[in-house]
Design a protein around this motif. Sequence first.
Motif, PDB file in Angstrom:
ATOM      1  N   TYR A 740       0.856  -1.195   0.000  1.00  0.00           N
ATOM      2  CA  TYR A 740       0.000   0.000   0.000  1.00  0.00           C
ATOM      3  C   TYR A 740       0.884   1.235   0.000  1.00  0.00           C
ATOM      4  CZ  TYR A 740      -3.342   3.508   1.780  1.00  0.00           C
ATOM      5  OH  TYR A 740      -4.131   4.621   1.941  1.00  0.00           O
ATOM      6  N   SER A 741       0.601   2.150  -0.894  1.00  0.00           N
ATOM      7  CA  SER A 741       1.386   3.387  -0.957  1.00  0.00           C
ATOM      8  C   SER A 741       0.477   4.522  -1.410  1.00  0.00           C
ATOM      9  CB  SER A 741       2.560   3.229  -1.936  1.00  0.00           C
ATOM     10  OG  SER A 741       3.264   4.452  -2.054  1.00  0.00           O
ATOM     11  N   GLN A 742       0.397   5.559  -0.599  1.00  0.00           N
ATOM     12  CA  GLN A 742      -0.401   6.724  -0.949  1.00  0.00           C
ATOM     13  C   GLN A 742       0.337   7.991  -0.521  1.00  0.00           C
ATOM     14  OE1 GLN A 742      -3.474   6.850  -2.576  1.00  0.00           O
ATOM     15  NE2 GLN A 742      -3.166   4.658  -2.899  1.00  0.00           N
ATOM     16  N   VAL A 743       0.270   8.996  -1.393  1.00  0.00           N
ATOM     17  CA  VAL A 743       0.767  10.329  -1.031  1.00  0.00           C
ATOM     18  C   VAL A 743      -0.446  11.139  -0.602  1.00  0.00           C
ATOM     19  CG1 VAL A 743       1.896  12.422  -1.837  1.00  0.00           C
ATOM     20  CG2 VAL A 743       2.734  10.188  -2.585  1.00  0.00           C
ATOM     21  N   ILE A 744      -0.438  11.599   0.635  1.00  0.00           N
ATOM     22  CA  ILE A 744      -1.581  12.306   1.211  1.00  0.00           C
ATOM     23  C   ILE A 744      -1.315  13.804   1.164  1.00  0.00           C
ATOM     24  CG2 ILE A 744      -2.970  12.628   3.293  1.00  0.00           C
ATOM     25  CD1 ILE A 744      -2.067   9.765   4.094  1.00  0.00           C
ATOM     26  N   ALA A 754       2.373   7.564   2.963  1.00  0.00           N
ATOM     27  CA  ALA A 754       2.024   6.417   3.814  1.00  0.00           C
ATOM     28  C   ALA A 754       2.272   5.132   3.045  1.00  0.00           C
ATOM     29  CB  ALA A 754       0.569   6.498   4.242  1.00  0.00           C
ATOM     30  N   GLU A 755       3.070   4.258   3.628  1.00  0.00           N
ATOM     31  CA  GLU A 755       3.386   3.001   2.959  1.00  0.00           C
ATOM     32  C   GLU A 755       3.292   1.848   3.950  1.00  0.00           C
ATOM     33  OE1 GLU A 755       7.071   3.227   0.909  1.00  0.00           O
ATOM     34  OE2 GLU A 755       6.401   4.805  -0.453  1.00  0.00           O
ATOM     35  N   PHE A 756       2.591   0.794   3.552  1.00  0.00           N
ATOM     36  CA  PHE A 756       2.507  -0.440   4.325  1.00  0.00           C
ATOM     37  C   PHE A 756       3.004  -1.557   3.427  1.00  0.00           C
ATOM     38  CE2 PHE A 756      -0.258   2.259   6.623  1.00  0.00           C
ATOM     39  CZ  PHE A 756      -0.524   1.713   7.873  1.00  0.00           C
ATOM     40  N   GLN A 757       3.914  -2.361   3.941  1.00  0.00           N
ATOM     41  CA  GLN A 757       4.402  -3.513   3.180  1.00  0.00           C
ATOM     42  C   GLN A 757       4.496  -4.729   4.087  1.00  0.00           C
ATOM     43  OE1 GLN A 757       8.144  -2.230   1.276  1.00  0.00           O
ATOM     44  NE2 GLN A 757       7.131  -2.631  -0.660  1.00  0.00           N
ATOM     45  N   GLY A 758       4.148  -5.854   3.537  1.00  0.00           N
ATOM     46  CA  GLY A 758       4.297  -7.111   4.261  1.00  0.00           C
ATOM     47  C   GLY A 758       4.785  -8.173   3.300  1.00  0.00           C
ATOM     48  N   GLY A 759       5.675  -9.017   3.757  1.00  0.00           N
ATOM     49  CA  GLY A 759       6.248 -10.041   2.894  1.00  0.00           C
ATOM     50  C   GLY A 759       6.120 -11.422   3.500  1.00  0.00           C
ATOM     51  N   LEU A 760       6.346 -12.410   2.665  1.00  0.00           N
ATOM     52  CA  LEU A 760       6.209 -13.800   3.077  1.00  0.00           C
ATOM     53  C   LEU A 760       7.238 -14.645   2.339  1.00  0.00           C
ATOM     54  CD1 LEU A 760       4.266 -15.875   4.571  1.00  0.00           C
ATOM     55  CD2 LEU A 760       3.086 -16.054   2.379  1.00  0.00           C
TER      56      LEU A 760
END
Length: 851
Positions: A740-744, A754-760
């Motif tokens: 997830y990546s958004q420029v607010i 704002a950036e959310f990252q998750g890996g597996l």
Amino acid sequence: MSSSWFENLSEVVWWIFLFCVCQEIYSSLLINNDKLYKFTYSTEVLIDRIKGLPEDSAGYRISSGVDVNLVWRNPNNDDDQLIRIMIKDVKIENVNERPAAKNIFKGKHSENIIGKEYLSALQRPVVLQWTRGKVKNFYSYKNEPAVIQNLKRGLASLFQIQLHSGAAREVDVSGKCNVTYHARESQVTKIKALGTCEIKKTGFTSHNELLDVSTKVTSATIYVLEDSFIKSVRAEENHVLSLNFRQTTNAKIVSKQKLELKSMEAGPRVIAGKQVASVINTLDSNYIAVPLVAEPVKTECKNCPSISEHWQAIRKQLEPENLSKAEATRSFLSFIQNLREATKEEILQILRSERNEVLPQLVDAVTSAQTPASLEAMLEFLDFKNGSSSVLQERFLYACGFASHPNELLLKSLINRLQGQIGNSEIRETVTIIIGALVKKLCDKGGCKLPAVVRAKQLILGGLDRAKKEDDVKMYLLAMKNALLPEAIPLLLKYAEAGEGPISNLAATALQRYGISFITSEVKETMNRIYHQNHKIYEKTLRTTAAAIIFSNNPSYMEVKNLLLSIGELPLEMNKYMLSLVQDILHFEMPASKMIRKVLKDMVVHNYDRFSKTGSSSAYSGYVTRGPDASSTYSLDILYSGSGILRSSNMNILLFNKNARLHASQVVIEAQGLESIIAASADEGEENLESFAGMSAILLDVQLRPVTFFQGYGDLMSKMFSATGDPMNVVKGLILLTDYSQVIQLQSGLKASAEFQGGLAIDISGGMEFSLWYRESKTSYVVCMQMPITMLCLCRQYVTKYESLPSGKRYTSRKGKVKLLAGSEYPLHQENSNMCRKVFSTQSDSSDSWF
């Protein structure tokens, strides 16, 4: 009498006049001629977790003086004014008091922080055409840095005001937004619905809602008025972001503005004139009208490592022996961030210089970057005509299938590859299957009519319709199992009912993945015919799939009654499986449980003989986790043949909340036609099946290419003598799970990213072991399955906050907590528990058991 009447009328007129005068004061905003209004202004931004303490927030404050004066008033309309606004005495500091060692702004002047050129631009005045509280035009200088122009827009937007209550559609730095005003006496409150703002947005979200991020936004501005002008303004907006399936992973962005009038003094004289354009030109010929809506800001990372330097720094963490460590996933995610800024040539240089052991992980990262440059680099690097490099090709294809925000270009590229030369038949199959997955993802986002999607649908549907070879039919059915096209349902019904062996079962399992709205009466009628074998004899695996589809899609009273009445008339292990399936539906309170309980009131259906069947087959479901944000369930279905050989094992894990569902994983192991090897009798409808064993998997809603352990007696014997004992791999690699990546755009003019990252890191492999040397000896088949959690599991959570300046000064704070999770084991069916007791009670390690 008439005199009294006249006096009363005069009094009424006088009060009306007074009322109108009062109303006029609060229905227009006028700035006095020849006066200079001196304000103090500050804007600050804080970033933290939702429940973080204010003193622990990371952020900064820009404070300054602001001078405002009247430049021109329309001689024909006093409400039409030009006002000049100038920022001065700029200061940048921490929002919270900090010791000198933790204060990156200590000893730094504004010029050192933002640069002399930027500071000079920030202090150049702007002019507003201000009419009855509305900013009609915004005049500034051409080619000013975007970040500086936006800060001025943020200040100018505070002058956008309405003096009466009501709703409006208003333009300011945030875009064109819905606002609501509440006016009383000398105070006006403005509520801005930030979700309605029309402004160019950059960024992306994750495909599946469960893996995505939810946002809640609020914005309020309070104006205090005095003497027909603004005395003070206080504005605050909040952006709260949280990961849908784990809302303790969250962030909060707070932006505040404060403008206060401190004094008034003699100011410059107004300019005479009738036209705004001529007055602006007289004031400064360099002024131009620019939009009040914020413009994009291009950011460049100074002193950041190059892509090759970054790769060398993390390369060791991505070596095969380190992939099970958390650091491998962290390195993978950080490298993706850098790859998104890299050029095609830079990416190719790294790919071509790498060795085999880390090259697959590098392919995972480059593909997951999902930029035009990374896609072009991969397509140029991989030679699909070369059948010997299938490992890298498959890693690329699966990373495409798991793409968090695929686009039409990616789908178009895979279609072009499929219609070109591919040197490996398994890769050709994988390309087709992944095209199906991309079609589903793009259609879910409203892209079903995109040219590449239309072309892909024609390719899959037409390919299945024209397919003559069994392998081609399977390939297109697997693609349909991913695409889930509504128009494919008639074809799937045809192959499910009229097909043979694995093809029928594959078509039925594809239908099983459709939502309840697509399971029409026609679909259920077909499933009933298959289960009850109205026209022909079917395999157990197909019949049980048909039963599951009926039970999962609002079964009628008669459908449930007929299914229950069949128990007792089925082959031994199928009897036990169906009984276990019904008990699982009741135990887990699935939607069909109400109808089953209703049918069970009929004692013809509910009798001891029917519900006392023995066997080893089973169906069991349970919860992995249950929480306020999301829940996860597991299910394990095991079906044996009458001779005691495993026929199929189906393990599923689902993740869901009240709005979305994700088929996190499915692992199916199937075997058939093995009875001839042990001189046993096959079940009805399975007498002529070819010997076969294989495994199929679904991961993150994507059906993967199945693997075959062996097919045919000759292949079995060959692999027995050449087997290494290692399991066969279905999928292995690093997956970008949340992206997830958004420029607010903040109403202060600043921007927040704002950036959310998750890996597996994942490895799904499987195998079967056979002992043919004792096939004529007496054997027992005892299987114990366990789903344990490691006895002691450490769950670590860290929150790290960074503050840095281009000059190199930085401050980092890190807090963490460690939670010790006790070990546990998920329950399975009672028969499994009985078998486990038998397995663990035995003292001998020797066994003649079959698998």
